[in-house]
Design a protein around this motif. Structure first.
Motif, PDB file in Angstrom:
ATOM      1  N   ARG A 213       0.825  -1.207   0.000  1.00  0.00           N
ATOM      2  CA  ARG A 213       0.000   0.000   0.000  1.00  0.00           C
ATOM      3  C   ARG A 213       0.856   1.252   0.000  1.00  0.00           C
ATOM      4  NH1 ARG A 213      -2.749   1.564   5.595  1.00  0.00           N
ATOM      5  NH2 ARG A 213      -2.759   3.500   4.476  1.00  0.00           N
ATOM      6  N   THR A 214       0.234   2.382  -0.291  1.00  0.00           N
ATOM      7  CA  THR A 214       0.919   3.668  -0.242  1.00  0.00           C
ATOM      8  C   THR A 214       0.430   4.443   0.970  1.00  0.00           C
ATOM      9  OG1 THR A 214      -0.750   4.678  -1.648  1.00  0.00           O
ATOM     10  CG2 THR A 214       1.190   3.775  -2.747  1.00  0.00           C
ATOM     11  N   TYR A 215       1.259   5.326   1.465  1.00  0.00           N
ATOM     12  CA  TYR A 215       0.940   6.136   2.636  1.00  0.00           C
ATOM     13  C   TYR A 215       1.066   7.606   2.292  1.00  0.00           C
ATOM     14  CZ  TYR A 215       1.631   2.020   5.625  1.00  0.00           C
ATOM     15  OH  TYR A 215       1.530   0.798   6.226  1.00  0.00           O
ATOM     16  N   ASN A 216       0.218   8.422   2.906  1.00  0.00           N
ATOM     17  CA  ASN A 216       0.447   9.856   2.842  1.00  0.00           C
ATOM     18  C   ASN A 216       1.149  10.257   4.144  1.00  0.00           C
ATOM     19  OD1 ASN A 216      -1.531  10.209   4.852  1.00  0.00           O
ATOM     20  ND2 ASN A 216      -3.136  10.579   3.354  1.00  0.00           N
ATOM     21  N   SER A 217       1.553  11.518   4.241  1.00  0.00           N
ATOM     22  CA  SER A 217       2.342  11.936   5.398  1.00  0.00           C
ATOM     23  C   SER A 217       1.550  11.856   6.704  1.00  0.00           C
ATOM     24  CB  SER A 217       2.880  13.346   5.193  1.00  0.00           C
ATOM     25  OG  SER A 217       1.835  14.238   4.942  1.00  0.00           O
ATOM     26  N   LYS A 218       0.255  12.073   6.642  1.00  0.00           N
ATOM     27  CA  LYS A 218      -0.578  11.973   7.841  1.00  0.00           C
ATOM     28  C   LYS A 218      -0.621  10.526   8.340  1.00  0.00           C
ATOM     29  CE  LYS A 218      -4.716  14.247   9.344  1.00  0.00           C
ATOM     30  NZ  LYS A 218      -5.964  14.887   8.969  1.00  0.00           N
ATOM     31  N   GLN A 219      -0.729   9.593   7.425  1.00  0.00           N
ATOM     32  CA  GLN A 219      -0.741   8.173   7.797  1.00  0.00           C
ATOM     33  C   GLN A 219       0.615   7.737   8.339  1.00  0.00           C
ATOM     34  OE1 GLN A 219      -1.963   6.788   3.956  1.00  0.00           O
ATOM     35  NE2 GLN A 219      -4.109   6.524   4.580  1.00  0.00           N
ATOM     36  N   LEU A 220       1.693   8.274   7.762  1.00  0.00           N
ATOM     37  CA  LEU A 220       3.028   7.951   8.270  1.00  0.00           C
ATOM     38  C   LEU A 220       3.231   8.495   9.681  1.00  0.00           C
ATOM     39  CD1 LEU A 220       5.239   8.533   5.118  1.00  0.00           C
ATOM     40  CD2 LEU A 220       4.714   6.351   6.215  1.00  0.00           C
ATOM     41  N   ALA A 221       2.708   9.685   9.943  1.00  0.00           N
ATOM     42  CA  ALA A 221       2.802  10.262  11.290  1.00  0.00           C
ATOM     43  C   ALA A 221       2.058   9.382  12.291  1.00  0.00           C
ATOM     44  CB  ALA A 221       2.235  11.676  11.304  1.00  0.00           C
ATOM     45  N   HIS A 222       0.891   8.915  11.905  1.00  0.00           N
ATOM     46  CA  HIS A 222       0.113   8.042  12.769  1.00  0.00           C
ATOM     47  C   HIS A 222       0.835   6.708  12.993  1.00  0.00           C
ATOM     48  CE1 HIS A 222      -3.430   6.516  14.736  1.00  0.00           C
ATOM     49  NE2 HIS A 222      -3.418   5.459  13.953  1.00  0.00           N
ATOM     50  N   LYS A 223       1.433   6.169  11.950  1.00  0.00           N
ATOM     51  CA  LYS A 223       2.162   4.901  12.039  1.00  0.00           C
ATOM     52  C   LYS A 223       3.365   5.037  12.981  1.00  0.00           C
ATOM     53  CE  LYS A 223       3.948   1.282   9.009  1.00  0.00           C
ATOM     54  NZ  LYS A 223       2.976   0.263   9.373  1.00  0.00           N
ATOM     55  N   LEU A 224       4.108   6.147  12.855  1.00  0.00           N
ATOM     56  CA  LEU A 224       5.235   6.375  13.758  1.00  0.00           C
ATOM     57  C   LEU A 224       4.779   6.503  15.201  1.00  0.00           C
ATOM     58  CD1 LEU A 224       7.763   8.878  12.133  1.00  0.00           C
ATOM     59  CD2 LEU A 224       8.200   6.577  12.944  1.00  0.00           C
TER      60      LEU A 224
END
Length: 82
Positions: A45-56
């Protein structure tokens, strides 16, 4: 102003430079970016920056804004291309 003049008198030009350790320390480590890069490469899947922030925040307990992640990723991409 007096403090600056005293630093100049005591240490010369080097006294006017900022001392090491000034500023806010980074909230992230290099290992956090390695982790994100691995996630981006391995997961379909692809992530946007908001999703990456949540993942971190969820998986590494690193609180960064989506805007900050976007700026750092942009820096790392341009550094790799150069």
């Amino acid at each position: 102003m007096r403090q600056t003049i005293r630093r100049w008198q005591q240490a010369g030009l080097g006294g006017l430079w900022d001392a090491p350790g000034r500023g806010i320390k980074p909230k992230w480590q290099e290992a956090d970016w390695v982790y994100l890069e691995q996630c981006l490469q391995q997961e379909p899947r692809t992530y946007n920056s908001k999703q990456l922030a949540h993942k971190l925040a969820q998986e590494r307990q690193v609180e960064l804004s989506a805007d900050r992640i976007r700026r750092i990723l942009k820096k790392t991409r341009t550094a790799k291309l150069a």
